[in-house]
Design a protein around this motif. Structure first.
Motif, PDB file in Angstrom:
ATOM      1  N   MET A  13      37.700  40.609  -4.419  1.00 40.83           N
ATOM      2  CA  MET A  13      39.136  40.694  -4.700  1.00 40.83           C
ATOM      3  C   MET A  13      39.820  41.845  -3.969  1.00 40.83           C
ATOM      4  SD  MET A  13      39.088  41.949  -8.700  1.00 40.83           S
ATOM      5  CE  MET A  13      40.865  42.055  -8.828  1.00 40.83           C
ATOM      6  N   THR A  17      42.768  41.144  -1.148  1.00 42.05           N
ATOM      7  CA  THR A  17      44.101  41.752  -1.195  1.00 42.05           C
ATOM      8  C   THR A  17      44.398  42.485   0.105  1.00 42.05           C
ATOM      9  OG1 THR A  17      43.707  42.116  -3.565  1.00 42.05           O
ATOM     10  CG2 THR A  17      45.640  43.165  -2.602  1.00 42.05           C
ATOM     11  N   GLU A  43      30.129  35.246  -2.146  1.00 50.29           N
ATOM     12  CA  GLU A  43      31.385  35.834  -1.692  1.00 50.29           C
ATOM     13  C   GLU A  43      31.691  35.449  -0.240  1.00 50.29           C
ATOM     14  OE1 GLU A  43      31.084  40.101  -2.007  1.00 50.29           O
ATOM     15  OE2 GLU A  43      29.582  40.248  -0.417  1.00 50.29           O
ATOM     16  N   LEU A 169      45.074  44.951  -7.728  1.00 51.68           N
ATOM     17  CA  LEU A 169      45.385  43.624  -8.256  1.00 51.68           C
ATOM     18  C   LEU A 169      46.891  43.448  -8.434  1.00 51.68           C
ATOM     19  CD1 LEU A 169      44.540  40.900  -9.450  1.00 51.68           C
ATOM     20  CD2 LEU A 169      44.240  42.047 -11.653  1.00 51.68           C
ATOM     21  N   TYR A 179      43.549  34.687  -7.247  1.00 51.67           N
ATOM     22  CA  TYR A 179      42.239  35.334  -7.239  1.00 51.67           C
ATOM     23  C   TYR A 179      41.088  34.422  -7.648  1.00 51.67           C
ATOM     24  CZ  TYR A 179      44.406  39.688  -6.007  1.00 51.67           C
ATOM     25  OH  TYR A 179      45.092  40.655  -5.313  1.00 51.67           O
ATOM     26  N   THR A 182      38.314  34.266  -4.893  1.00 55.84           N
ATOM     27  CA  THR A 182      37.495  35.459  -4.645  1.00 55.84           C
ATOM     28  C   THR A 182      36.241  35.408  -5.508  1.00 55.84           C
ATOM     29  OG1 THR A 182      38.524  36.813  -6.393  1.00 55.84           O
ATOM     30  CG2 THR A 182      39.601  36.798  -4.234  1.00 55.84           C
ATOM     31  N   THR A 184      33.342  38.298  -7.226  1.00 54.74           N
ATOM     32  CA  THR A 184      33.089  39.711  -7.450  1.00 54.74           C
ATOM     33  C   THR A 184      31.712  39.992  -8.034  1.00 54.74           C
ATOM     34  OG1 THR A 184      35.457  40.152  -7.761  1.00 54.74           O
ATOM     35  CG2 THR A 184      33.932  41.762  -8.688  1.00 54.74           C
ATOM     36  N   ARG A 202      36.436  44.363 -12.702  1.00 56.23           N
ATOM     37  CA  ARG A 202      37.378  43.280 -12.418  1.00 56.23           C
ATOM     38  C   ARG A 202      38.107  42.853 -13.695  1.00 56.23           C
ATOM     39  NH1 ARG A 202      37.247  38.278  -8.532  1.00 56.23           N
ATOM     40  NH2 ARG A 202      38.582  36.817  -9.637  1.00 56.23           N
ATOM     41  N   ASP A 213      41.395  36.591 -16.127  1.00 56.84           N
ATOM     42  CA  ASP A 213      40.760  36.320 -14.841  1.00 56.84           C
ATOM     43  C   ASP A 213      40.568  34.805 -14.690  1.00 56.84           C
ATOM     44  OD1 ASP A 213      39.155  36.215 -12.564  1.00 56.84           O
ATOM     45  OD2 ASP A 213      37.755  37.736 -13.256  1.00 56.84           O
TER      46      ASP A 213
END
Length: 222
Positions: A13, A17, A43, A169, A179, A182, A184, A202, A213
Motif C-alpha cells: 500500500m 500510493t 504483492e 493512506l 487499496y 495492494t 501487505t 495496515r 480495509d
C-alpha cells in the motif's frame, strides 16, 4: 519540476500510493519490482496488475540468486513470521540484511539506463523503529552516494520518510485510490493473516481514517 523517476514498487500500500503520487505530480514513471524470495510474493502479482492497468513500464527483477547474502529473515522463510506491532523487538526478525541498499543500488543502475533523474522508494516513519535502512539518515547518505556514483547523478527520494502509514493512506484516499489492489501481509497465503506487523500497521491505518480495509482476512480482525 517534472522528471523521469524510477519508483521501487513492491505492490504494497505504501509504494502503491507513492506510484500514484509520482504520476499525479506529472512525472514519467518507470516501476521497478524485485523478487528476492519473499514469502509475500503475491504483492508482485498486484504490482503487475496495477502497472498494466496504468499502462506504465514495469520490470520485475529476480534477485533470488542473492539469497545467500540476504539470509536469516522471516520474510524469506528462514524463520517464522512474528506476530505483533512493529515496535516490538521480535519484529527485528523481519529485517532482510542490507535489502534497501541492494535494491536502491540496482534501481539507481536502472535509472541511469532509462535516463531517469531520481529513484523513489516508500520508506516511512512507521518503519524507523525496526528497519535501519528506512531511516532518514540512511536515505540522506544513499542520496549523496547515488548522486556521485555515475556520470549521470541520480537522486534518492523517500517522500513519506517522516509520515506514518495512516497519513500515507489518507493521501491515497484523497487521490481516490482503491487499496484492494495492494497486498501487505507478510505471510504468503490466500487471505491476510491480520496478526503480522505489516497487517497490524495496515489495519491501524484504516482505523485511523475511519474505514475498513477492503482486503479479506483470515479472522474477523477489522
Amino acid at each position: 519540476m517534472k522528471e523521469t523517476v524510477v519508483v521501487i514498487y513492491s505492490g504494497g500500500m505504501d509504494s502503491f500510493t507513492l506510484l500514484h503520487k509520482a504520476l499525479a505530480e506529472g512525472h514519467a514513471v518507470h516501476a521497478l519490482s524485485f523478487n528476492y524470495g519473499q514469502r509475500h510474493v503475491r504483492e508482485l502479482d498486484c504490482a503487475r496488475t496495477v502497472c498494466e492497468s496504468l499502462g506504465i513500464p514495469h520490470r520485475v527483477i529476480d534477485i533470488r540468486a542473492l539469497s545467500e547474502v540476504m539470509a536469516g529473515s522471516a520474510l524469506t522463510g528462514e524463520v517464522e513470521v512474528p506476530e505483533g506491532h512493529y515496535e516490538e523487538d521480535s519484529m527485528k526478525s523481519t529485517v532482510v540484511p542490507n535489502r534497501n541498499m541492494i535494491l536502491l543500488s540496482l534501481a539507481t543502475g536502472y535509472a541511469v539506463t532509462v535516463e531517469a533523474q531520481a529513484v523513489w522508494f516508500g520508506a516511512h516513519g512507521g518503519d524507523h523503529a525496526i528497519y535501519p535502512d528506512c531511516r532518514p539518515e540512511f536515505m540522506e547518505k544513499m542520496d549523496a552516494v547515488c548522486r556521485v556514483a555515475n556520470y549521470q547523478p541520480v537522486a534518492i527520494a523517500a517522500p513519506y520518510i517522516r509520515a506514518d502509514k495512516g497519513e500515507i493512506l489518507a493521501e491515497g484516499l484523497a487521490m481516490g485510490l482503491d487499496y484492494s489492489h495492494t497486498w501487505t501481509c507478510y505471510n504468503g497465503r490466500n487471505k491476510a493473516c491480520g496478526r503480522c506487523g505489516s497487517c497490524v500497521e495496515r489495519l491501524e491505518a484504516f482505523a485511523s481514517n475511519g474505514l475498513r480495509d477492503p482486503l479479506p482476512y483470515e479472522e474477523s480482525v477489522r
